[in-house]
Design a protein around this motif. Structure first.
Motif, PDB file in Angstrom:
ATOM      1  N   ASN A 133       2.307   5.052  -0.318  1.00  0.00           N
ATOM      2  CA  ASN A 133       3.066   3.806  -0.172  1.00  0.00           C
ATOM      3  C   ASN A 133       4.475   4.067   0.349  1.00  0.00           C
ATOM      4  O   ASN A 133       4.956   3.381   1.243  1.00  0.00           O
ATOM      5  N   THR A 183       1.425  -1.235  -5.439  1.00  0.00           N
ATOM      6  CA  THR A 183       2.451  -1.008  -4.423  1.00  0.00           C
ATOM      7  C   THR A 183       3.597  -0.124  -4.907  1.00  0.00           C
ATOM      8  O   THR A 183       4.656  -0.092  -4.312  1.00  0.00           O
ATOM      9  N   GLY A 221       2.836  -5.288  -0.298  1.00  0.00           N
ATOM     10  CA  GLY A 221       3.729  -4.277   0.268  1.00  0.00           C
ATOM     11  C   GLY A 221       4.735  -4.927   1.193  1.00  0.00           C
ATOM     12  O   GLY A 221       5.857  -4.438   1.367  1.00  0.00           O
ATOM     13  N   THR A 229       6.063   2.990  -5.462  1.00  0.00           N
ATOM     14  CA  THR A 229       6.520   4.038  -4.550  1.00  0.00           C
ATOM     15  C   THR A 229       6.865   5.288  -5.356  1.00  0.00           C
ATOM     16  O   THR A 229       6.779   5.292  -6.578  1.00  0.00           O
TER      17      THR A 229
END
Lengths: 549, 344
Positions: free
Chosen positions: A350, A501, A418, A503
């Protein structure tokens, strides 16, 4: 005819950009502001949220804490940054290039990694704490106010260093020579000519320190413990209000933005009459220090840079320690890396996906928008210019909450995607690229474009064949800054992410909270390595030019 | 032979007519109703102090500044609304505007590529143009490797290689040192006359203008003051401004000498004579003597308290010293009377 004239490429781009900025920046910000004026019980227009904020110690203390932390940090960072800038730009200390790189890396790594490393070193169960306690030496606590200030100071003094050394290098040698010639000693010269000339830059650096430490969420969250500052308060309130209306979080957000806006204007006002345009015709002299002084100066810069860089080393070291579940056992291994590959590979994926998409869009927007702002002035461009810089004063968590509040229902159901992360990255980090674009446009002679048009190439083609090519290197340096701060972004991601999503930065945070230090360290190492490589690339492409933040 | 074939490339030699052209910025009039007729093949100079509107006028012809009112005609065709990139006008910029990301060859080839000229022809024409400015052997160099004078030559080659209908030059020599300036202006003049290309040249340097031009338009405060050949402008200035801007002139404001309170008397320093006391127009005292080699310049304060300059050839009379009393003669045929109001 008239309409055609106004509907050219540049105006269309201006209008579209403005529309997008309104949708993704103004609308969310405005929603937050209006939310803060609405009573959570009656739904009517009211000031009660603000009255609560300023009268209840629980909230008001957070404001006091934030201001205390930011002011202290700004003072310390300035006191450290100025002498380092002076030694680096004006004396012949050893290892200049290397030290510069080290300072850059410590600035550009994610801030909460610093906090986390200092906990590993000086926390309750920290290595240094444990090392010294048998001897009866009790280290002062790293948690709370002290810890936040230490981490922030070490993290953000490079802003003062960068701005100040940039200015020091742009003073024409003859100004200082004139002062010398008129009978001033070296120290007098420093205080009568040199410092007054670089004062605007010093305050600009100090402003960056203040605003970033006011907005930072990760560090106080990890190391602040009971000492709550505004961004932490915003996060807590927002999380507890989830599903309801974000009234309290909105109110605090507005207070934070108001604080940074006031400080921003204060700085602009203070230097408004003292901004000197300088272009060094003859670069300033480097004074040759005697060996003893030279070593002392190098030690000063070296020790501070080392301490600032230490968190990175700790993290890298930790990432290779053998783990057993959340516990470290003796010996080295790649356990932590296997673990993140198994558990958290989607976070890594991601980070790259969102960052690369964001960066490509920023490249295009940066080129075009900086050109419009600088060259194609129309009635919209001043607004555009201000709006692009606006995110400087909006903490990431605030923008995150704004976006979430606005886009969590149809027809614009973006929360959890995203896409909304990419939007927040672009809005927040585009300023670097646009600023470096306008900076380089200042250096491109307008007659270069005219020459191309004169030789028969249309203005549109001229932009892509000549101007954009010449802007390339400058834009690129801004783009790398955008890139590094995007991959390290935490404060808006933590609000906007969902399970799918997340990170790397989000994963580091959640792993630390779960005491899973090994995998947090491995993830941090990945970020650090990418950041270092990016900085090296920046150094290579900018060919020794100074960083322009 | 090569030069001949180059000339043949220019189908027609063009004249330029500038009709009643005005440029306004908000409340400021940069160019006020200028009228110029420039003949085919002429080397025409617009001369004036900085801020007089000369560059604005040039940029209107090039298409970089919009025209507020009036017309620009090239060979009788109005080009007011033609976009700058379709005008086929060569231009040399004050700071050369060499593309820093292209080699010398690519710089010169740039305009030809825009015109979709074939590769082989581009090569031939670029090298030919570089030949004319003596830069053929530097074709592969990068701009950063060139001196100011060499960049100037590249800029010139780049402007002429497209066979422009007219050539515009905006203070092309102002960034060069004095010696190179004199050399380059010779190069420009020779190139211009061998190509027989209509040229408009903008400068603030009156000596440069006198040296290269067929005709000169003197501008001040947005208004064309006088148009004429270098000799005409020097020997018969139309007003006090021109008289003092082209060369220098002594202005006597004293109505007793000028004969009219609204007028001033103008005589050039080299036309003013030093004679015995009481035998000239007025007496004066020398306040400064400057020996310049072939001539001597005196600063003299007249009896009516006005200061003038007198230039005499060194060999004509013995040198006079500070404090000496002299007579000053303004010969009848060298006297000019101008309106005081037109001085600045």
């Amino acid at each position: 005819m008239k309409i055609n004239k106004h509907l050219n490429f540049w105006n269309i781009v201006s209008i579209i950009s403005l529309a997008l900025i309104f949708l993704f920046l103004i609308y969310p910000s405005f929603s937050l502001v209006s939310e803060s004026f609405i009573s959570s019980t009656t739904g009517k227009l009211t000031l009660e949220n603000y009255i609560d904020f300023f009268s209840l110690p629980y909230y008001f203390n957070a404001l006091k804490h934030s201001l205390a932390v930011c002011i202290t940090t700004t003072i310390f960072a300035t006191l450290i940054g100025i002498p380092i800038a002076y030694f680096m730009s004006r004396t012949n200390i050893y290892f200049k290039g290397f030290l510069d790189l080290v300072i850059m890396i410590s600035l550009l790594s994610p801030p909460f990694i610093g906090a986390y490393s200092w906990i590993l070193l000086l926390g309750r169960n920290g290595w240094i704490t444990n090392l010294l306690s048998p001897f009866g030496i009790i280290m002062p606590t790293i948690y709370g106010f002290t810890g936040i200030v230490i981490v922030f100071t070490l993290k953000f003094f490079p802003y003062v260093y960068i701005y100040t050394s940039g200015a020091l290098n742009s003073i024409d040698a003859s100004l200082e020579e004139a002062s010398e010639n008129l009978g001033m000693s070296r120290l007098q010269r420093l205080f009568t000519v040199t410092f007054p000339l670089v004062m605007p830059s010093i305050t600009a650096g100090a402003l960056m320190v203040f605003m970033t430490s006011l907005a930072d969420f990760g560090t106080p969250m990890l190391i602040g413990e009971g000492y709550k500052v505004l961004p932490v308060m915003i996060y807590d309130e927002f999380m507890s209000e989830m599903g309801g209306d974000a009234t309290v979080a909105s109110t605090i957000s507005v207070v934070v933005v108001a604080c940074s806006t006031i400080v921003l204007f204060l700085q602009k006002y203070l230097i408004s009459k003292k901004n000197y345009k300088m272009n060094a015709l003859r670069p300033p002299k480097t004074s040759i220090l005697k060996p003893k002084k030279r070593i002392l100066a190098t030690l000063f810069v070296g020790v501070i840079s080392f301490i600032a860089f230490l968190p990175q080393l700790v993290v890298i070291y930790t990432s290779f320690l053998k783990t057993n579940g959340p516990l470290f056992v003796s010996g080295f291994s790649l356990n932590s890396y296997y673990e993140i590959m198994n558990k958290l590979s989607s976070n890594i994926y991601n980070t790259f996906l969102y960052s690369i998409i964001s960066i490509l869009i920023m490249l295009l927007l940066g080129l075009i928008l900086s050109y419009i702002i600088f060259k194609k002035k129309n009635r919209l461009t001043p607004i555009l210019d201000i709006l692009i810089m606006f995110p400087y004063v909006i903490p990431g968590s605030v923008l995150g909450i704004g976006l979430l509040v606005c886009f969590n229902k149809r027809p614009l159901l973006l929360s959890g995607t995203g896409f909304i992360l990419v939007v927040s990255y672009i809005i927040r980090k585009l300023a670097y690229t646009v600023r470096s674009g306008t900076a380089i446009l200042h250096q491109i002679d307008p007659s270069i474009e005219e020459a191309s048009i004169n030789l028969g190439v249309s203005p549109m083609k001229t932009f892509f064949k000549v101007t954009a090519v010449m802007m390339g290197p400058g834009i690129f340096s801004g783009l790398i800054l955008s890139w590094i701060s995007t991959i390290n972004e935490l404060s808006s991601s933590i609000i906007l992410y969902t399970g799918k999503t997340g990170t790397i930065a989000v994963a580091i945070y959640t792993e630390v909270i779960r005491d899973s230090f090994g995998s947090a360290a491995a993830l941090s190492t990945i970020l650090t390595v990418i950041s270092v490589l990016s900085i090296l690339m920046f150094k290579f492409f900018s060919r020794g030019k100074k960083l322009n933040i | 032979m090569e030069k001949y074939s180059f000339r043949k490339g220019i189908r027609k030699k063009m004249g330029i007519n500038i009709k009643d052209i005005t440029k306004k910025y908000d409340n400021f009039i940069a160019v006020n109703r200028a009228d110029l007729d420039i003949k085919r093949g002429e080397f025409f100079t617009i001369l004036g102090p900085s801020g007089c509107g000369k560059t604005t006028l040039l940029r209107m012809i090039a298409g970089f500044n919009e025209i507020t009112s009036g017309d620009v005609l090239i060979s009788g065709n109005k080009i007011n609304n033609t976009p700058a990139h379709k005008r086929n006008i060569g231009m040399v910029f004050q700071n050369y505007a060499i593309f820093p990301h292209m080699s010398v060859f690519e710089n010169v080839a740039y305009g030809l590529k825009a015109r979709k000229v074939s590769k082989a022809e581009i090569k031939e024409r670029v090298l030919n143009a570089l030949d004319m400015v003596e830069m053929r052997d530097q074709a592969e160099k990068e701009p950063s490797e060139l001196s100011g004078g060499q960049q100037q030559r590249v800029a010139l080659a780049r402007a002429i290689v497209i066979h422009p209908e007219i050539l515009l030059m905006d203070e092309p020599l102002s960034n060069l040192d004095a010696k190179l300036r004199v050399k380059m202006r010779g190069t420009i003049k020779k190139l211009q006359s061998s190509l027989d290309i209509t040229t408009i040249y903008v400068t603030h340097d009156q000596e440069e203008a006198l040296a290269v031009s067929d005709r000169i338009a003197v501008m001040n405060k947005g208004v064309v003051q006088q148009i004429g050949t270098p000799e005409e402008i020097y020997s018969s200035p139309a007003n006090a401004f021109v008289a003092n801007f082209i060369g220098t002139s002594n202005f006597i404001y004293d109505a007793a000498l000028s004969g009219d309170p609204a007028k001033l008397l103008s005589v050039r320093p080299e036309d003013t004579l030093i004679v015995d006391t009481d035998s000239g127009t007025i007496n004066g005292e020398i306040t400064l003597t400057t020996f310049l080699g072939e001539c001597i310049s005196y600063e003299i304060t007249l009896e009516n308290k006005e200061d003038i300059e007198v230039k005499v050839f060194s060999k004509d009379i013995g040198i006079k010293h500070i404090g000496e009393k002299v007579g000053i003669l303004f010969p009848e045929d060298k006297r000019k009377h101008f309106d005081k109001s037109e001085e600045r």
